[in-house]
Enzyme design. Structure first.
Site, PDB file in Angstrom:
ATOM      1  N   GLY A  13       0.841  -1.204   0.000  1.00 46.24           N
ATOM      2  CA  GLY A  13       0.000   0.000   0.000  1.00 46.24           C
ATOM      3  C   GLY A  13       0.871   1.246   0.000  1.00 46.24           C
ATOM      4  O   GLY A  13       1.868   1.306   0.714  1.00 46.24           O
ATOM      5  N   ALA A  24      15.412  10.653  -1.282  1.00 47.85           N
ATOM      6  CA  ALA A  24      16.601  10.554  -0.424  1.00 47.85           C
ATOM      7  C   ALA A  24      17.522   9.433  -0.908  1.00 47.85           C
ATOM      8  O   ALA A  24      18.744   9.598  -0.948  1.00 47.85           O
ATOM      9  CB  ALA A  24      16.171  10.303   1.024  1.00 47.85           C
ATOM     10  N   ARG A  74       1.159  -5.041  -5.121  1.00 46.58           N
ATOM     11  CA  ARG A  74       1.406  -6.252  -4.345  1.00 46.58           C
ATOM     12  C   ARG A  74       1.632  -7.325  -5.409  1.00 46.58           C
ATOM     13  O   ARG A  74       0.837  -7.437  -6.334  1.00 46.58           O
ATOM     14  CB  ARG A  74       0.208  -6.565  -3.446  1.00 46.58           C
ATOM     15  N   ASP A 105       5.702  -5.077   6.156  1.00 44.16           N
ATOM     16  CA  ASP A 105       6.268  -6.385   6.508  1.00 44.16           C
ATOM     17  C   ASP A 105       6.287  -7.366   5.328  1.00 44.16           C
ATOM     18  O   ASP A 105       7.243  -8.115   5.158  1.00 44.16           O
ATOM     19  CB  ASP A 105       5.448  -7.016   7.646  1.00 44.16           C
ATOM     20  N   THR A 127       4.273   2.581   5.476  1.00 40.69           N
ATOM     21  CA  THR A 127       2.863   2.167   5.515  1.00 40.69           C
ATOM     22  C   THR A 127       2.145   3.075   6.497  1.00 40.69           C
ATOM     23  O   THR A 127       2.704   3.410   7.544  1.00 40.69           O
ATOM     24  CB  THR A 127       2.684   0.691   5.948  1.00 40.69           C
ATOM     25  N   ASP A 129      -0.198   2.367   8.409  1.00 43.57           N
ATOM     26  CA  ASP A 129      -0.757   1.655   9.567  1.00 43.57           C
ATOM     27  C   ASP A 129       0.110   1.684  10.829  1.00 43.57           C
ATOM     28  O   ASP A 129      -0.366   1.391  11.911  1.00 43.57           O
ATOM     29  CB  ASP A 129      -1.010   0.186   9.210  1.00 43.57           C
ATOM     30  N   ASP A 131       2.248  -0.519  11.577  1.00 46.64           N
ATOM     31  CA  ASP A 131       2.114  -1.892  12.093  1.00 46.64           C
ATOM     32  C   ASP A 131       3.397  -2.706  11.932  1.00 46.64           C
ATOM     33  O   ASP A 131       3.343  -3.934  11.856  1.00 46.64           O
ATOM     34  CB  ASP A 131       0.937  -2.594  11.405  1.00 46.64           C
ATOM     35  N   MET A 171      -8.457   3.438   8.949  1.00 37.30           N
ATOM     36  CA  MET A 171      -7.672   2.286   8.470  1.00 37.30           C
ATOM     37  C   MET A 171      -6.846   1.674   9.594  1.00 37.30           C
ATOM     38  O   MET A 171      -6.611   2.308  10.632  1.00 37.30           O
ATOM     39  CB  MET A 171      -6.784   2.682   7.306  1.00 37.30           C
ATOM     40  N   ARG A 173      -5.538  -2.545   9.617  1.00 41.41           N
ATOM     41  CA  ARG A 173      -6.069  -3.906   9.523  1.00 41.41           C
ATOM     42  C   ARG A 173      -5.753  -4.718  10.772  1.00 41.41           C
ATOM     43  O   ARG A 173      -6.593  -5.409  11.310  1.00 41.41           O
ATOM     44  CB  ARG A 173      -5.446  -4.575   8.301  1.00 41.41           C
TER      45      ARG A 173
HETATM   46  O1  F6P Z   1      -1.516   0.172   3.596  1.00 40.79           O
HETATM   47  C1  F6P Z   1      -2.219  -0.351   4.653  1.00 40.79           C
HETATM   48  C2  F6P Z   1      -3.667  -0.349   4.306  1.00 40.79           C
HETATM   49  O2  F6P Z   1      -4.097   0.949   3.993  1.00 40.79           O
HETATM   50  C3  F6P Z   1      -4.555  -0.939   5.390  1.00 40.79           C
HETATM   51  O3  F6P Z   1      -4.864  -0.040   6.404  1.00 40.79           O
HETATM   52  C4  F6P Z   1      -5.739  -1.394   4.599  1.00 40.79           C
HETATM   53  O4  F6P Z   1      -6.371  -2.445   5.257  1.00 40.79           O
HETATM   54  C5  F6P Z   1      -5.140  -1.846   3.305  1.00 40.79           C
HETATM   55  O5  F6P Z   1      -3.918  -1.157   3.176  1.00 40.79           O
HETATM   56  C6  F6P Z   1      -5.986  -1.594   2.098  1.00 40.79           C
HETATM   57  O6  F6P Z   1      -5.359  -2.127   0.994  1.00 40.79           O
HETATM   58  P1  F6P Z   1      -5.854  -1.915  -0.506  1.00 40.79           P
HETATM   59  O7  F6P Z   1      -5.532  -0.508  -0.897  1.00 40.79           O
HETATM   60  O8  F6P Z   1      -5.077  -2.910  -1.293  1.00 40.79           O
HETATM   61  O9  F6P Z   1      -7.317  -2.146  -0.506  1.00 40.79           O
END
Ligand code: F6P
Length: 322
Positions: A13, A24, A74, A105, A127, A129, A131, A171, A173
């Site tokens: 994402g 950079a 992805r 990750d 990211t 998140d 996370d 957002m 997950r």
């Molecule tokens: O990048 C992380 C994230 O935004 C999450 O918070 C969310 O669940 C996911 O990506 C959404 O992914 P996509 O854009 O592939 O639907």
């Protein structure tokens, strides 16, 4: 061996600040006398040779933009032993002896596999998140939180005018950090995160009823995406309290927009550090923030670190929202 010809890619994402990190990497590599290449659409670009030489001016005028100028994806195809081998073979053909991977990750697992296939990789956490267990901060997190806060402030205006309850899904997950921070910053009556089990009666309805008794007439509930059932939560609040309630799912608006100062600066520091590691002959490292300092860990070890949820901040959110 010190890398001389490196590549940079963004994967997974997108996150505001990724462009600052790419900039950079490119400018640091050039100032260290390396050749640098931009890989398009994450690992897919390594699989199909979508790679182009980058110069100082290739990264002009991108630091202030959201998204990623290298595009992202992805890549299920890369996530196979054959895919990794093909990507490594392409790198060897092009003479690329180091790759900076900006992502989460999942992208770091790819970086570890590519390193094992003979191409030294360095991960940079990007990211919204936040996370990534090994890092206290991920590029894009600050911008996303500020965007969410701004949106919830707007929702609050209309919620107040109508004496309503707004249930806002943000957002995250597997991680409630955006929810927790924006919940505190917007004065939410409750924050629901995937890390903490909640009791609907006690943690939601009782709080709303108590606040109602003290004169509160409008309510914001922030729910992290990973909790799920946002519409059901809203319907149940309306049914059991009689307060007219609405759901807003903020969604991808949180992933876009001009990065904040913090995201631009941290991304610049992390990109610089990543190239220093390749220059010094290091590989399979992830650049992280630890106590406001930029350091690095072995990717394999970093991927195994447990995530620590900020229980104290959660307690503060709980005690202040009354
Ligand atoms: O990048 C992380 C994230 O935004 C999450 O918070 C969310 O669940 C996911 O990506 C959404 O992914 P996509 O854009 O592939 O639907």
């Amino acid at each position: 061996m010190c890398a001389k010809k490196i590549a940079v890619l963004t994967s997974g994402g997108d996150a505001p600040g990724m462009n600052a990190a790419v900039r950079a990497v490119v400018r640091t590599a050039i100032s260290f006398g390396m050749e640098v290449y931009g890989v398009k659409r994450g690992y897919n670009g390594l699989l199909n040779g979508d790679v182009e030489r980058m110069y100082l001016r290739s990264v002009s005028n991108i630091i202030q933009h959201g998204g990623t100028a290298l595009f992202t994806a992805r890549s299920p195809e890369f996530n196979t032993p054959e895919g990794v081998e093909r990507a490594a073979a392409h790198c060897r053909e092009m003479g690329i002896d180091g790759v900076v991977v900006i992502g989460g990750d999942g992208s770091f697992r790819g970086a570890r596999d590519l390193t094992n296939a003979g191409i030294p990789c360095i991960g940079v956490p990007g990211t919204i998140d936040n996370d990534i267990s090994s890092s206290e901060y991920t590029i894009g997190y600050d911008t996303a939180m500020n965007t969410a806060m701004d949106m919830i402030d707007r929702i609050r205006d209309t919620t107040e005018s109508h004496d309503r309850c707004s249930v806002v899904e943000v957002m995250g997950r597997r991680c409630g950090d955006i929810a927790l921070n924006t919940g505190i910053a917007t004065g939410a009556i409750a924050v629901l995160v995937p890390e903490v089990q909640f009791d609907f009666e006690k943690d939601l309805l009782d709080r709303i009823r108590y606040a109602q008794k003290t004169g509160k007439r409008h309510f914001i509930v922030v729910v992290a995406e990973g909790v799920g059932h946002t519409q059901e939560i809203c319907d149940r609040i309306q049914k059991e309290t009689g307060i007219e309630s609405r759901v807003t799912i903020l969604g991808h608006v949180q992933r876009g927009g001009s990065p904040t100062l913090r995201d631009r600066v941290v991304a610049s520091q992390m990109g610089y550090h990543a190239v220093e590691l390749l220059r010094d002959g290091k590989s399979n490292r992830v650049v992280v923030m630890k106590g406001e300092r930029i350091v690095d860990y072995d990717i394999t070890e970093a991927l195994e670190m447990p995530r620590i949820f900020d229980e104290r901040l959660y307690q503060i959110a709980h005690d202040l929202s009354r």
